[in-house]
Design an enzyme around this catalytic site. Structure first.
Site, PDB file in Angstrom:
ATOM      1  N   ASP A  73      68.220  40.019 -94.577  1.00 54.44           N
ATOM      2  CA  ASP A  73      68.143  41.164 -95.486  1.00 54.44           C
ATOM      3  C   ASP A  73      69.388  41.331 -96.354  1.00 54.44           C
ATOM      4  OD1 ASP A  73      65.556  42.191 -95.003  1.00 54.44           O
ATOM      5  OD2 ASP A  73      66.212  42.888 -93.034  1.00 54.44           O
TER       6      ASP A  73
ATOM      7  N   ASP B 247      58.444  40.200 -97.010  1.00 53.38           N
ATOM      8  CA  ASP B 247      59.567  41.001 -97.512  1.00 53.38           C
ATOM      9  C   ASP B 247      60.733  40.120 -97.981  1.00 53.38           C
ATOM     10  OD1 ASP B 247      58.015  41.862 -95.271  1.00 53.38           O
ATOM     11  OD2 ASP B 247      59.279  43.595 -94.937  1.00 53.38           O
TER      12      ASP B 247
HETATM   13  N1  GLY Z   1      60.981  45.049 -93.328  1.00 54.82           N
HETATM   14  C1  GLY Z   1      61.124  45.837 -94.464  1.00 54.82           C
HETATM   15  C2  GLY Z   1      60.070  46.834 -94.638  1.00 54.82           C
HETATM   16  O1  GLY Z   1      59.815  47.614 -93.749  1.00 54.82           O
HETATM   17  O2  GLY Z   1      59.492  46.862 -95.684  1.00 54.82           O
END
Ligand code: GLY
Length: 404
Positions: free
Chosen positions: A124, A182
């Protein structure tokens, strides 16, 4: 092979001429004066909300959510995937209104965030570092911001597996190699790093990850799975499943809009038409879905069992609005108008009292009603820091259509 690298080099040279220029208007995409006025009010309210929220944060803490039932403000440490959204929101609000207090608070927050540049345990880093330091560098290109971003891109790249052709998302059992949709959002940092350093390895990782994702995460109708599990030794797909959605075969709303945003960025950064086609196919899936409400804020999953009684996800709406306000710049006129009008409807809906919190309420967050992880009963129908970030980004992008 040579031709491939030449084309990468040419793209790098072209895209390094500057960040995407969103400041030009397109004559047939005209912002509405009343909505521009609403955005001005939203900006002022949001600035006050974030100043109120700043007072709740202990040193080293970052806003995460708020429980409206217990009136409990929920903070995180810098390692949480959302730690960069606070500074990013403050910086984008600063850009919209030039309130120096917001800039100072962003800078204070980034001081505690900087150490994450060396974090190799998360995929992330794009969210964490590019939404914060990336915006900071765009507004003020200080060498120290550049170094933090380059180090972050290097840390992120350590998670790339050439056999799989992806950056690993979540660390789990050694036999798993989990990639979530994501992760498309973390690639923008890598494009930036190649432009700034001339090192094409970041660029190559980004396009390889996107190509593998396009091949393995998408169904024939251009909806996406949330999680793909690969064999790390062979790259074979072992499983396609969900974590945060309703079911393995459902279309989790935020996953769909992460993909929409991610492939739009892919087209911006490479000008490869296949990514534009992918983004437009995803848009078609979302916008023509019978379960997309008329106010355009998606239910938390397009296949949630209790629609129309299911919860909405304001964060998915905000991300979608921002993505569509970029995609409309690359689409032909008919599609562009559809994307622009949809984004406009979303901004209007999110600006209404149903979604936008009253000043001094909601723990200082701008928006209510997002869904983080419903299957785990975590962050359900609450404010979330990324809903605010992409709402402010969408408003800034909308405003740019009025630029001369
Ligand atoms: N994992 C990132 C989200 O919850 O969108």
């Amino acid at each position: 092979m040579k031709v491939k690298y030449l084309s990468i080099l040419v793209t790098i040279i072209i895209t390094s001429l500057g960040l995407p220029c969103f400041s030009q208007s397109i004559s047939y995409l005209k912002p509405q004066a009343p909505l521009l006025n609403t955005i001005k009010h939203n900006r002022d309210d949001a600035g006050k909300q974030y100043e109120f929220m700043a007072g709740k944060l202990a040193p080293g803490q970052f806003p995460r959510s708020y429980n409206p039932v217990t009136d409990k403000f929920i903070a995180s440490n810098s390692g949480w995937w959302c730690s960069g959204f606070y500074a990013g929101t403050l910086l984008n609000l600063y850009e919209l209104g030039h309130d120096e207090a917001l800039l100072a608070e962003a800078s204070r927050s980034m001081d505690s965030l900087a150490k994450e540049q060396y974090n190799t345990h998360t995929h992330d880093l794009g969210f964490m570092m590019y939404c914060s330091f990336g915006n900071a560098y765009r507004l003020n290109p200080k060498p120290e911001y550049k170094q933090i971003l380059v180090n972050s891109a290097k840390s992120l790249s350590t998670r790339f597996n050439p056999k799989v052709g992806c950056i690993k998302s979540w660390d789990s059992k050694p036999s798993d190699f989990l990639v979530i949709i994501d992760n498309m959002m973390n690639l923008e940092l890598l494009f930036w790093a190649t432009k700034e350093t001339g090192d094409s390895s970041f660029y190559k990782i980004a396009i390889t990850h996107a190509n593998t994702t396009m091949k393995n995460h998408y169904r024939a109708d251009y909806s996406s799975y949330h999680v793909v599990n690969y064999n790390a030794q062979t790259g074979e797909v072992l499983q396609r499943k969900t974590a945060q959605g309703y079911a393995d075969e459902s279309a989790w709303a935020r996953g769909q809009v992460w993909g929409l945003y991610g492939f739009t960025v892919m087209y911006r950064e490479t000008k490869d038409k296949k990514y534009l086609d992918q983004a437009q196919h995803i848009a078609e899936f979302i916008l023509n879905h019978p379960n997309l409400p008329v106010d355009k804020i998606p239910f938390w999953d397009f296949n949630a069992p209790n629609i129309p009684g299911a919860l909405r996800d304001a964060s998915a709406g905000a991300i979608m609005a921002s993505a569509l306000l970029e995609l409309c710049r690359y689409a032909d006129k008919k599609d562009a108008i559809t994307y622009f009008n949809t984004a406009q409807t979303i901004i209007k809906t999110l600006s209404s009292p149903e979604y936008k919190a009253a000043p001094g309420a909601n723990g200082g967050f701008i928006l209510k009603h997002s869904v983080g992880h419903l299957p785990q009963k975590s962050e359900v129908d609450v404010p979330l820091t990324y809903a605010d970030y992409y709402f402010v980004e969408a408003m800034a992008r909308y405003k740019q259509f009025s630029a001369k």
